[in-house]
Design a protein around this motif. Structure first.
Motif, PDB file in Angstrom:
ATOM      1  N   ARG A  53      40.393  60.602  23.090  1.00  0.00           N
ATOM      2  CA  ARG A  53      41.292  61.054  22.041  1.00  0.00           C
ATOM      3  C   ARG A  53      40.630  60.935  20.680  1.00  0.00           C
ATOM      4  NH1 ARG A  53      47.035  58.771  23.778  1.00  0.00           N
ATOM      5  NH2 ARG A  53      46.806  59.052  26.009  1.00  0.00           N
ATOM      6  N   LEU A  71      43.951  65.019  18.800  1.00  0.00           N
ATOM      7  CA  LEU A  71      43.193  65.945  19.647  1.00  0.00           C
ATOM      8  C   LEU A  71      42.640  65.190  20.851  1.00  0.00           C
ATOM      9  CD1 LEU A  71      41.036  67.693  16.856  1.00  0.00           C
ATOM     10  CD2 LEU A  71      43.332  68.306  17.650  1.00  0.00           C
ATOM     11  N   LEU A 109      37.752  71.133  22.388  1.00  0.00           N
ATOM     12  CA  LEU A 109      38.782  70.352  21.677  1.00  0.00           C
ATOM     13  C   LEU A 109      40.138  71.023  21.806  1.00  0.00           C
ATOM     14  CD1 LEU A 109      37.157  69.465  18.220  1.00  0.00           C
ATOM     15  CD2 LEU A 109      38.001  67.847  19.922  1.00  0.00           C
ATOM     16  N   GLU A 110      41.130  70.267  22.278  1.00  0.00           N
ATOM     17  CA  GLU A 110      42.495  70.798  22.366  1.00  0.00           C
ATOM     18  C   GLU A 110      43.449  69.761  21.766  1.00  0.00           C
ATOM     19  OE1 GLU A 110      43.593  73.683  23.486  1.00  0.00           O
ATOM     20  OE2 GLU A 110      42.222  74.466  25.016  1.00  0.00           O
ATOM     21  N   TYR A 111      44.675  70.191  21.461  1.00  0.00           N
ATOM     22  CA  TYR A 111      45.687  69.229  21.039  1.00  0.00           C
ATOM     23  C   TYR A 111      46.010  68.314  22.213  1.00  0.00           C
ATOM     24  CZ  TYR A 111      46.279  71.658  16.654  1.00  0.00           C
ATOM     25  OH  TYR A 111      46.053  72.193  15.422  1.00  0.00           O
ATOM     26  N   LEU A 130      39.333  65.650  24.056  1.00  0.00           N
ATOM     27  CA  LEU A 130      38.277  66.441  24.706  1.00  0.00           C
ATOM     28  C   LEU A 130      38.805  66.859  26.073  1.00  0.00           C
ATOM     29  CD1 LEU A 130      35.111  64.300  23.915  1.00  0.00           C
ATOM     30  CD2 LEU A 130      36.022  66.280  22.697  1.00  0.00           C
ATOM     31  N   ARG A 137      47.236  78.081  28.941  1.00  0.00           N
ATOM     32  CA  ARG A 137      47.587  78.426  27.556  1.00  0.00           C
ATOM     33  C   ARG A 137      47.088  79.826  27.198  1.00  0.00           C
ATOM     34  NH1 ARG A 137      44.766  78.335  23.438  1.00  0.00           N
ATOM     35  NH2 ARG A 137      43.197  76.776  23.920  1.00  0.00           N
ATOM     36  N   MET A 138      45.825  80.115  27.561  1.00  0.00           N
ATOM     37  CA  MET A 138      45.230  81.417  27.221  1.00  0.00           C
ATOM     38  C   MET A 138      45.956  82.557  27.940  1.00  0.00           C
ATOM     39  SD  MET A 138      41.129  80.457  27.112  1.00  0.00           S
ATOM     40  CE  MET A 138      40.615  82.185  27.067  1.00  0.00           C
ATOM     41  N   VAL A 139      46.233  82.357  29.214  1.00  0.00           N
ATOM     42  CA  VAL A 139      46.903  83.416  29.979  1.00  0.00           C
ATOM     43  C   VAL A 139      48.333  83.608  29.460  1.00  0.00           C
ATOM     44  CG1 VAL A 139      47.804  84.042  32.246  1.00  0.00           C
ATOM     45  CG2 VAL A 139      45.461  83.197  32.019  1.00  0.00           C
ATOM     46  N   GLU A 197      51.390  67.163  28.620  1.00  0.00           N
ATOM     47  CA  GLU A 197      52.412  67.919  29.340  1.00  0.00           C
ATOM     48  C   GLU A 197      51.917  68.521  30.640  1.00  0.00           C
ATOM     49  OE1 GLU A 197      54.109  70.679  26.623  1.00  0.00           O
ATOM     50  OE2 GLU A 197      54.567  69.082  25.200  1.00  0.00           O
ATOM     51  N   LYS A 198      50.610  68.833  30.715  1.00  0.00           N
ATOM     52  CA  LYS A 198      50.147  69.612  31.856  1.00  0.00           C
ATOM     53  C   LYS A 198      49.363  68.831  32.896  1.00  0.00           C
ATOM     54  CE  LYS A 198      51.841  72.963  29.628  1.00  0.00           C
ATOM     55  NZ  LYS A 198      52.849  71.997  29.132  1.00  0.00           N
ATOM     56  N   LYS A 251      55.834  76.390  32.929  1.00  0.00           N
ATOM     57  CA  LYS A 251      55.973  75.244  32.025  1.00  0.00           C
ATOM     58  C   LYS A 251      55.447  75.552  30.616  1.00  0.00           C
ATOM     59  CE  LYS A 251      55.788  71.620  35.547  1.00  0.00           C
ATOM     60  NZ  LYS A 251      54.830  70.724  36.192  1.00  0.00           N
ATOM     61  N   ASP A 279      48.665  67.020  23.133  1.00  0.00           N
ATOM     62  CA  ASP A 279      49.922  67.382  23.815  1.00  0.00           C
ATOM     63  C   ASP A 279      49.703  68.321  24.988  1.00  0.00           C
ATOM     64  OD1 ASP A 279      51.515  65.813  22.299  1.00  0.00           O
ATOM     65  OD2 ASP A 279      52.062  67.364  20.860  1.00  0.00           O
ATOM     66  N   LEU A 280      48.679  69.151  24.911  1.00  0.00           N
ATOM     67  CA  LEU A 280      48.418  70.093  26.006  1.00  0.00           C
ATOM     68  C   LEU A 280      48.235  69.326  27.314  1.00  0.00           C
ATOM     69  CD1 LEU A 280      47.902  73.167  26.604  1.00  0.00           C
ATOM     70  CD2 LEU A 280      45.481  72.649  26.451  1.00  0.00           C
TER      71      LEU A 280
END
Lengths: 436, 436
Positions: free
Chosen positions: A64, A73, A44-46, A75, A85-87, A52-53, A305, A48-49
């Motif tokens: 959604r 959110l 699960l991510e927002y 999937l 995002r993590m890096v 934008e990407k 970005k 918006d991630l």
């Protein structure tokens, strides 16, 4: 009252999961052997991630949902935005190059077809922090070695390699303005799918004043870097010469790695996703009947970005679905090594407590062990063992004069042997595996 | 521009994933050793599956979404409904008992607290098709053995065992009508959490005319089956005697399996989920400071609710979150065995093509191998190898008179040796691992 599974998802019964787990094991082993570390991130991510990407196509297929606080959110439809995002969050603390892999479950609300599901697994391999094309070559090497380990050869699949930087330089050299490159890529991506007359009409209407579709088609059908350099403006473009040199070096490095036979240049490979900036590649079965087995490339701008400094990166995703179709077609879909299971049985019901002790003892010492839940006549227990395809049976109470003696029978050769129970439990692997 | 991870989900960087992967490996090994086969199912299911199968608490926490066709879906909050659906679909074809396990990702929109996340992993172990309490004992055995393999002892955790059938018989014997058992269980579930005065007031208001809370409290605080049989009506209830006998037999079987020291009767264990019908259990750390590590029990009616014939079943779920907290507290959170990695370096840049060939060759023969992407002075390459904690370095071009000779240095002892490149590549494991 019967509720079916959701279309495009899978009920993976043990015999269906086993070959997928073997694929996972190979993916994991090959990754680690090539110096990649495993990571994982949220399903699960927002929303918006991805807004934008990811490319438009993926955003349109997003599952959604809204959480209890009203936040939107989604999937994950791909792993790269999570990775970025993590890096980005630890960019200064992580030693470079970052070499990571993972095997996430992904979700895409697309039409279910051969090779396409709505929920599937995808191996992701990425190198972040190296602009050297060695990183591109290593990433391709990892993918090739995994397919090789699964039994596929260069007669079965090939890596089709192009370069987005080279294609951009080619479009620039022909005088096509940058803000129209997206349209050009979208058309080039349809090169193999559109009728040639259709293709020509579309291309020449949009770009014919710069580059004739006949010229473009010749280039895209060739696997020769010279064909790009010979296009209008090509010889005078430094940018194009550099991108061609980069592509040549990539092919050389792949030769050094010993995988030339798997690799070919193919300008038909465009890759839909918006974020690629350099070499791109797709793995296809040789017949090119199936969808791509794997796709990836260099994406140097994605971390930039995320509000961080630009960080070079290259990686791929390989799903389990098309790969499984190809393995099945080649007779290579395997369930991995068969476990050596032993079956413990008791001649009398009064031996049940001993049987349970022996079963637990064998398992604790690493021996996969089965038994019948309810006591049954010895013949019935043997039949059950046989049905389970066990490699040996261990019979308790076989010798009524000495309750400490157990009889071991190997199913393959039929040899039998008696040993003391304590000896068996002290080192069962030795007793079961040694020569008799 | 910065998009954070969703609260209650985890960014599992390699060093955070490694101990979880070790837990997965143990779960998987122990399951297989005990005769369980791995399955998997969809993350996405129709909402109705949980509306009908899960307890109210879980339904309230569901992540819901709507697909493009307007159908209501949910992310799985537990695995059992999927398992029941899958087994029901093939009930006649599957040999019984069905012994299956899986390690799904689950999703619950609950408050994030210590030991509770919104997205987590859960090991599921189930036996379907055996009414024999041996199945209950075996399932508990599997859970105990996994924790034991992770390094925990009977000083660290215990299995708390109760029996829903026994509790139902107890309520029946006291004259509490069946349609009020749900209310009674809900209260009993709060026994340890509510203030005793509170508890008494609630219980006596609802059920005091049948069974005084003082009596119930004595029973629930004891770990003695006699305490249940001594309650009002207990001595005359055949149902209660049978359920008590079943519970006694379970404890005996656990003794036969050699895990008595881990197991105790505890009537405070109720289990929230609606579907349990017999023995129920929860694993707790000995201090009982953390939430349950694991919970499960018998659920003989669930498959019947799928429109199939009633099919006996027993199983548990063990999440990774509370278990990891306990392992960390005990200093047992490990990253598994460290890989033996070798590092290949080249004395001159002209050796790069050879280096790439050697790297690929070693990896292809199963040796985890690293190298520097760009050529650097040998001292810098050595420093990089050192930083990566490799077990050996292989230097190309160490002997300028013979380019076929490579020097191998073991980092631990510092021994060095020269071998022919071809010999190394022919059988690298032997060369690297043999005594020098």
């Amino acid at each position: 009252m019967k509720i079916p599974p959701v279309k495009g998802t899978r009920d993976l019964y043990p015999e269906l999961l086993a070959p997928i787990r073997r694929i996972f094991d190979v993916w994991r082993d090959v990754s680690i052997r090539h110096g990649f570390e495993e990571y994982d991130g949220p399903t699960l991510e927002y929303l918006d991630l991805y807004r934008e990407k990811s490319g438009e196509e993926l955003v349109g297929q997003l599952y959604r949902l809204t959480d209890s606080g009203g936040r939107e959110l989604a999937l994950r439809p791909e792993m790269t935005p999570t990775l970025a995002r993590m890096v980005a969050a630890r960019i200064n603390a992580l030693p470079k190059p970052i070499k990571w892999f993972c095997i996430p479950t992904l979700f895409r609300g697309e039409n279910v077809q051969r090779g396409r599901l709505r929920e599937f697994f995808q191996w992701n391999v990425d190198v972040i922090g190296s602009a050297d094309v060695v990183a591109d070559a290593e990433v391709i090497l990892v993918g090739v070695e995994a397919l090789r380990e699964l039994g596929l050869t260069s007669a079965d699949f090939a890596v089709h390699i192009s370069n987005r930087r080279l294609m951009a330089a080619m479009l620039n050299a022909a005088g096509i303005p940058e803000d129209r490159h997206g349209v050009a890529y979208a058309l080039m991506d349809k090169f193999g799918k559109l009728d040639p007359v259709e293709f020509d009409r579309h291309w020449d209407t949009a770009f014919g004043s710069h580059l004739l579709s006949a010229q473009l088609r010749d280039m895209m059908s060739s696997s020769d870097l010279d064909a790009v350099e010979s296009l209008p403006g090509g010889r005078n473009s430094k940018e194009l010469r550099e991108a061609a040199a980069e592509t040549r070096r990539l092919m050389e490095l792949l030769a050094n790695f010993g995988i030339t036979e798997f690799c070919r240049i193919d300008f038909r490979v465009v890759r839909g996703l918006a974020y690629y900036t350099g070499p791109v590649f797709e793995f296809y079965d040789r017949s090119e009947k199936e969808r791509a087995i794997c796709g990836g490339g260099r994406y140097d701008d994605l971390l930039g970005k995320m509000g961080k400094s630009r960080e070079p990166a290259v990686g791929f995703g390989m799903g389990d679905v098309v790969l499984s179709l190809l393995l099945e077609e080649k007779g290579l879909l395997q369930t991995g090594r068969k476990q050596q299971v032993v079956f413990v049985l008791d001649a009398e019901e009064s031996l049940r407590p001993t049987l349970l002790r022996v079963v637990a003892g064998l398992r604790r010492r690493g021996v996969p062990t089965e038994f019948a839940y309810s006591w049954q006549a010895i013949g019935k227990q043997l039949k059950l063992a046989d049905k389970k395809g066990v490699s040996a049976v261990i019979m308790l109470g076989a010798d009524s004069t000495n309750p400490q003696l157990v009889r071991i029978k190997r199913m393959a050769g039929g040899q039998e042997r008696e040993v003391a129970l304590d000896e068996l439990l002290a080192d069962p692997r030795r007793v079961l595996e040694q020569d008799w």
